[in-house]
Write a protein that holds these residues in place. Structure first.
Motif, PDB file in Angstrom:
ATOM      1  N   PHE A 102       2.310   7.045 -15.308  1.00 44.14           N
ATOM      2  CA  PHE A 102       2.613   5.917 -16.183  1.00 44.14           C
ATOM      3  C   PHE A 102       2.011   6.107 -17.573  1.00 44.14           C
ATOM      4  O   PHE A 102       0.862   6.528 -17.707  1.00 44.14           O
ATOM      5  CB  PHE A 102       2.037   4.618 -15.608  1.00 44.14           C
ATOM      6  N   PRO A 160      -6.486   9.733 -11.907  1.00 45.66           N
ATOM      7  CA  PRO A 160      -5.471   9.776 -10.837  1.00 45.66           C
ATOM      8  C   PRO A 160      -5.826  10.801  -9.758  1.00 45.66           C
ATOM      9  O   PRO A 160      -5.495  10.615  -8.598  1.00 45.66           O
ATOM     10  CB  PRO A 160      -4.194  10.204 -11.566  1.00 45.66           C
ATOM     11  N   LEU A 187     -18.004   9.337  -4.634  1.00 46.50           N
ATOM     12  CA  LEU A 187     -17.310   9.067  -5.878  1.00 46.50           C
ATOM     13  C   LEU A 187     -17.383   7.593  -6.238  1.00 46.50           C
ATOM     14  O   LEU A 187     -17.615   7.225  -7.384  1.00 46.50           O
ATOM     15  CB  LEU A 187     -15.845   9.463  -5.696  1.00 46.50           C
ATOM     16  N   ASP A 225       0.825  -1.213   0.000  1.00 45.13           N
ATOM     17  CA  ASP A 225       0.000   0.000   0.000  1.00 45.13           C
ATOM     18  C   ASP A 225       0.860   1.264   0.000  1.00 45.13           C
ATOM     19  O   ASP A 225       0.536   2.244  -0.666  1.00 45.13           O
ATOM     20  CB  ASP A 225      -0.939   0.019   1.216  1.00 45.13           C
ATOM     21  N   LEU A 254      -5.194   1.742  -4.120  1.00 47.56           N
ATOM     22  CA  LEU A 254      -4.855   0.716  -3.138  1.00 47.56           C
ATOM     23  C   LEU A 254      -5.716  -0.510  -3.411  1.00 47.56           C
ATOM     24  O   LEU A 254      -6.797  -0.399  -3.981  1.00 47.56           O
ATOM     25  CB  LEU A 254      -5.139   1.220  -1.721  1.00 47.56           C
ATOM     26  N   ARG A 300       3.373   5.709  -5.868  1.00 49.27           N
ATOM     27  CA  ARG A 300       2.988   5.863  -7.281  1.00 49.27           C
ATOM     28  C   ARG A 300       1.946   6.959  -7.432  1.00 49.27           C
ATOM     29  O   ARG A 300       1.998   7.787  -8.327  1.00 49.27           O
ATOM     30  CB  ARG A 300       2.409   4.550  -7.825  1.00 49.27           C
ATOM     31  N   ARG A 301       0.978   6.922  -6.526  1.00 48.00           N
ATOM     32  CA  ARG A 301      -0.127   7.873  -6.608  1.00 48.00           C
ATOM     33  C   ARG A 301       0.373   9.311  -6.547  1.00 48.00           C
ATOM     34  O   ARG A 301      -0.110  10.173  -7.260  1.00 48.00           O
ATOM     35  CB  ARG A 301      -1.090   7.613  -5.450  1.00 48.00           C
ATOM     36  N   ALA A 338      -1.627   0.718 -11.049  1.00 49.95           N
ATOM     37  CA  ALA A 338      -0.405   1.432 -11.433  1.00 49.95           C
ATOM     38  C   ALA A 338      -0.527   2.921 -11.120  1.00 49.95           C
ATOM     39  O   ALA A 338       0.413   3.556 -10.676  1.00 49.95           O
ATOM     40  CB  ALA A 338      -0.126   1.227 -12.917  1.00 49.95           C
ATOM     41  N   ILE A 339      -1.720   3.458 -11.348  1.00 50.69           N
ATOM     42  CA  ILE A 339      -1.957   4.879 -11.094  1.00 50.69           C
ATOM     43  C   ILE A 339      -1.876   5.188  -9.603  1.00 50.69           C
ATOM     44  O   ILE A 339      -1.659   6.317  -9.199  1.00 50.69           O
ATOM     45  CB  ILE A 339      -3.336   5.271 -11.685  1.00 50.69           C
ATOM     46  N   GLY A 340      -2.030   4.148  -8.785  1.00 50.79           N
ATOM     47  CA  GLY A 340      -1.885   4.367  -7.352  1.00 50.79           C
ATOM     48  C   GLY A 340      -3.090   3.991  -6.522  1.00 50.79           C
ATOM     49  O   GLY A 340      -3.193   4.394  -5.370  1.00 50.79           O
ATOM     50  N   VAL A 397      -8.831  11.462  -8.815  1.00 48.22           N
ATOM     51  CA  VAL A 397      -9.876  10.855  -7.998  1.00 48.22           C
ATOM     52  C   VAL A 397      -9.233  10.132  -6.828  1.00 48.22           C
ATOM     53  O   VAL A 397      -9.636  10.278  -5.677  1.00 48.22           O
ATOM     54  CB  VAL A 397     -10.715   9.869  -8.835  1.00 48.22           C
ATOM     55  N   TYR A 398      -8.159   9.352  -7.143  1.00 51.43           N
ATOM     56  CA  TYR A 398      -7.509   8.606  -6.066  1.00 51.43           C
ATOM     57  C   TYR A 398      -6.751   9.532  -5.120  1.00 51.43           C
ATOM     58  O   TYR A 398      -6.436   9.169  -4.010  1.00 51.43           O
ATOM     59  CB  TYR A 398      -6.571   7.546  -6.650  1.00 51.43           C
ATOM     60  N   ALA A 455       2.000   1.815  -3.398  1.00 54.78           N
ATOM     61  CA  ALA A 455       0.900   2.345  -4.211  1.00 54.78           C
ATOM     62  C   ALA A 455       0.763   3.852  -3.980  1.00 54.78           C
ATOM     63  O   ALA A 455       0.539   4.618  -4.923  1.00 54.78           O
ATOM     64  CB  ALA A 455      -0.406   1.636  -3.857  1.00 54.78           C
ATOM     65  N   LEU A 456       0.913   4.277  -2.723  1.00 52.72           N
ATOM     66  CA  LEU A 456       0.808   5.705  -2.419  1.00 52.72           C
ATOM     67  C   LEU A 456       1.959   6.485  -3.045  1.00 52.72           C
ATOM     68  O   LEU A 456       1.776   7.617  -3.509  1.00 52.72           O
ATOM     69  CB  LEU A 456       0.779   5.916  -0.898  1.00 52.72           C
TER      70      LEU A 456
END
Lengths: 235, 402
Positions: free
Chosen positions: A96, A116, B4, A84, B319, A90-91, B315-317, A118-119, A87-88
């Motif tokens: 990419f 991206p 969302l 995780d 979780l 990358r976020r 990949a974009i992140g 949104v996340y 992942a953060l």
């Protein structure tokens, strides 16, 4: 290109090894790789298939973890991070771009670019503004409401690039970005990447097997059998 | 983020509108069937209660044979006699009407027409107790009741079958082996909730029935109407004691007859419909389960289909937990949407059926909420596995997936 003394590399490999399988069947995809990529560089990674270039890319992108060695991203040791946490990473710091574009089906260009954000929990209005801005930077302001089915390959890759840069990443990772495009579109995409690198200072790492494309970078690294065999700096 | 996730799931459902609808169909049918079954069942129960109660809550019915409750076998037992009826009339206070009756089925013939119906021998108190009224003609005269005169009062169904639109008053018909004169026609009462035609009946004086038709002095049923200011329970126990004495039941032994008031009968009858409702509702519930499995199936297909998308998101992140939530919310939304459509169609269908069968339309809030909650649980239960599968995908392999 000279690197200012004291600047922290974005990517720093020290003795990175990646082994798939074990015993007699073990494959050493990366075999002791040392590498440093500094902010503002445009690095092209080349090599035959099976040379380890894709594995290197996955490790840089924190999608894969090395078997041995140390990987520091912006000075942070990645090896100790959880899935995780990676992942953060990358976020918040990476963008990419893939060979196959990987846009969401039946989704507009704008929504793809917003993803991206949104996340990142960016509020809707701000998200929209920044996504439109990113689409403007890749020259697709007039395609915001088009779905990927309504766009050409070159346009799709531009949307993908907009999606990658909308978060203003420290590092843009491009995996064969021109692999599915004809030469004219390829040149356009490469020019776009180069201008993003030069004008906006985005650090770019690109994997390609086409020497023509690799030349757009400021520096080319050649992989063979899991090792870096040559490193050339563009004139 | 919740909002969302919801809008993302909704978009995903719209993106595959046809498939989403077919997936929901299982839940729609399941929930719809449960709601329809239970609502119709409740309506039937309510109608049984209403109908039995409309006879009057102050009615007591006495039949020979020990009562074994609903579904129990009634043991053969000695019938009552006219003396039992007289004894109740003279010894139990607070009664408005006491009537002993006997009935059997018989073929009724008029000219070329014949019809099979139930013939009841009774006195005039029977009309008071059973709620019948005479619409045309007259009731039995006191002398007819005593002298066993062959006269009868017919229900409207019998009238239609034998006479069509003709006036039957004064005509003679043959009831079994007895030729008797029609002196009256009962007012129409319609069907009971159990589907019994209350107008398919013939009444004749009890004495006539006993001497000419049955050939015995048996009375198969005694009915009482209790005065307004009297307690039904007190009268009931008095009657029970009196009959036990007359039939020489030893103290402590079970009675060989049953004395029940309308309330008891109503609840016995509605307990039958309640049991049936539960059974049908349970069967319908199974289809909800099948619907849930359908959702799981489609979600698994969807995860496989969207592997690259999941890889891109990771990949974009995104979780793992966010991907899990996305797919879970999608499954829940599918099943809840299905549940809502099911509730609406179920209520609509049961409204149609109940209004067609002239039953009360009773919406049970618990069952509506229950069906809604259950469809949500189905979504969570059957959406979890596919969602977890999506969340556990390796991003590198997912990105490579064709």
């Amino acid at each position: 290109m000279t690197v200012p003394a004291g600047s922290i590399p974005v990517v720093e490999f020290r003795g990175i090894e990646k082994v798939y399988g074990d015993g007699d069947y073990a494959v050493r995809a990366l075999d002791g790789v040392d590498l440093a990529i500094h902010p503002g560089e445009f690095t092209s990674i080349m090599g035959a298939s099976g040379s380890g270039k894709s594995t290197a890319m996955n490790v840089i992108g924190c999608l894969d973890v090395p078997t041995a060695g140390s990987y520091r991203f912006r000075g942070v040791e990645v090896g100790v991070l959880t899935q995780d946490q990676r992942a953060l990473l990358r976020r918040h710091f990476m963008g990419f771009v893939f060979q196959g574009f990987n846009l969401l089906a039946r989704t507009t260009a704008l929504e793809n670019v917003e993803l991206p954000l949104v996340y990142r929990r960016v509020p809707a209005r701000e998200r929209r503004r920044r996504a439109l801005d990113a689409l403007g930077q890749v020259g697709l302001s007039d395609r915001a409401t088009h779905t990927s089915a309504e766009m050409s390959g070159g346009q799709k890759q531009r949307v993908a690039i907009a999606r990658a840069i909308v978060t203003r990443p420290s590092l843009l990772l491009a995996d064969e970005p021109t692999g599915n495009l004809d030469s004219k579109r390829s040149v356009e995409i490469m020019e776009l990447l180069t201008s993003l690198n030069r004008e906006r200072g985005i650090t770019v790492v690109m994997v390609t097997h086409e020497p023509d494309m690799a030349e757009y970078g400021s520096r080319t690294i050649l992989f063979r059998d899991g090792k870096i065999v040559s490193e050339g700096v563009a004139a | 983020m919740i909002w969302l996730t919801l809008s993302m799931a909704l978009r995903e459902i719209r993106r595959n509108a046809m498939r989403s609808f077919l997936t929901m169909l299982g839940i729609v049918i399941g929930v719809g069937a449960v709601i329809t079954m239970v609502t119709i069942g409740n309506g039937a129960s309510a109608q049984v209660r209403k109908e039995v109660s409309s006879l009057g809550e102050d009615l007591i019915m006495i039949r020979p044979g020990a009562d074994r409750g609903p579904g129990g076998v009634r043991e053969a037992a000695k019938s009552f006699e006219s003396d039992d009826v007289h004894a109740i009339r003279s010894e139990v206070p607070g009664l408005i009407a006491v009537t002993g009756s006997a009935s059997r089925s018989a073929t009724i013939v008029y000219g070329n027409a014949n019809w099979s119906s139930t013939v009841t021998g009774c006195d005039m108190d029977y009309l008071t107790v059973s709620g019948h009224t005479v619409a045309q003609g007259r009731t039995f005269l006191p002398t007819e009741l005593v002298s066993a005169t062959p006269v009868c009062i017919i229900g409207t169904t019998v009238q239609k079958e034998l006479f069509g639109v003709d006036d039957p008053l004064g005509l003679r018909i043959r009831v079994g082996t007895v030729s008797c004169q029609v002196v009256g026609v009962l007012a129409e009462k319609g069907e009971s909730s159990m589907g019994q035609d209350k107008d398919d009946t013939i009444l004749m004086p009890l004495a006539t029935f006993q001497r000419r038709l049955a050939g015995s002095t048996d009375i198969s049923s005694i009915q009482l109407k209790v005065a307004k200011n009297q307690s039904v329970n007190v009268v009931q126990s008095q009657v029970e004691a009196l009959l036990a004495e007359r039939r020489r039941i030893l103290p402590g032994k079970p009675n060989d007859f049953s004395v029940r008031n309308v309330q008891e009968i109503a609840s016995a009858m509605s307990s039958v419909t309640t049991t049936l409702t539960g059974l049908l509702g349970g069967i319908a519930g199974v289809s909800l389960l099948v619907g849930g499995i359908g959702i799981m199936n489609i979600m698994l297909v969807s995860v496989t289909e969207r592997t690259r998308e999941i890889g891109t998101r990771l990949a974009i992140g995104a979780l793992g937990s966010e991907v899990l939530l996305q797919f879970l919310v999608e499954a829940i939304m599918l099943s809840v949407l299905g549940g809502i459509i099911g509730i609406v169609t179920g209520l609509g269908a049961s409204y149609l059926v109940t209004s067609m069968m002239a039953m009360p339309f009773v919406v049970s809030a618990e069952i509506v909420l229950g069906a809604f909650a259950f469809s949500m649980v189905v979504g969570i239960a059957f959406g979890y596995l596919p969602a977890r599968q999506a969340a556990r995908l390796n991003p590198i392999e997912a990105l490579r997936h064709e």
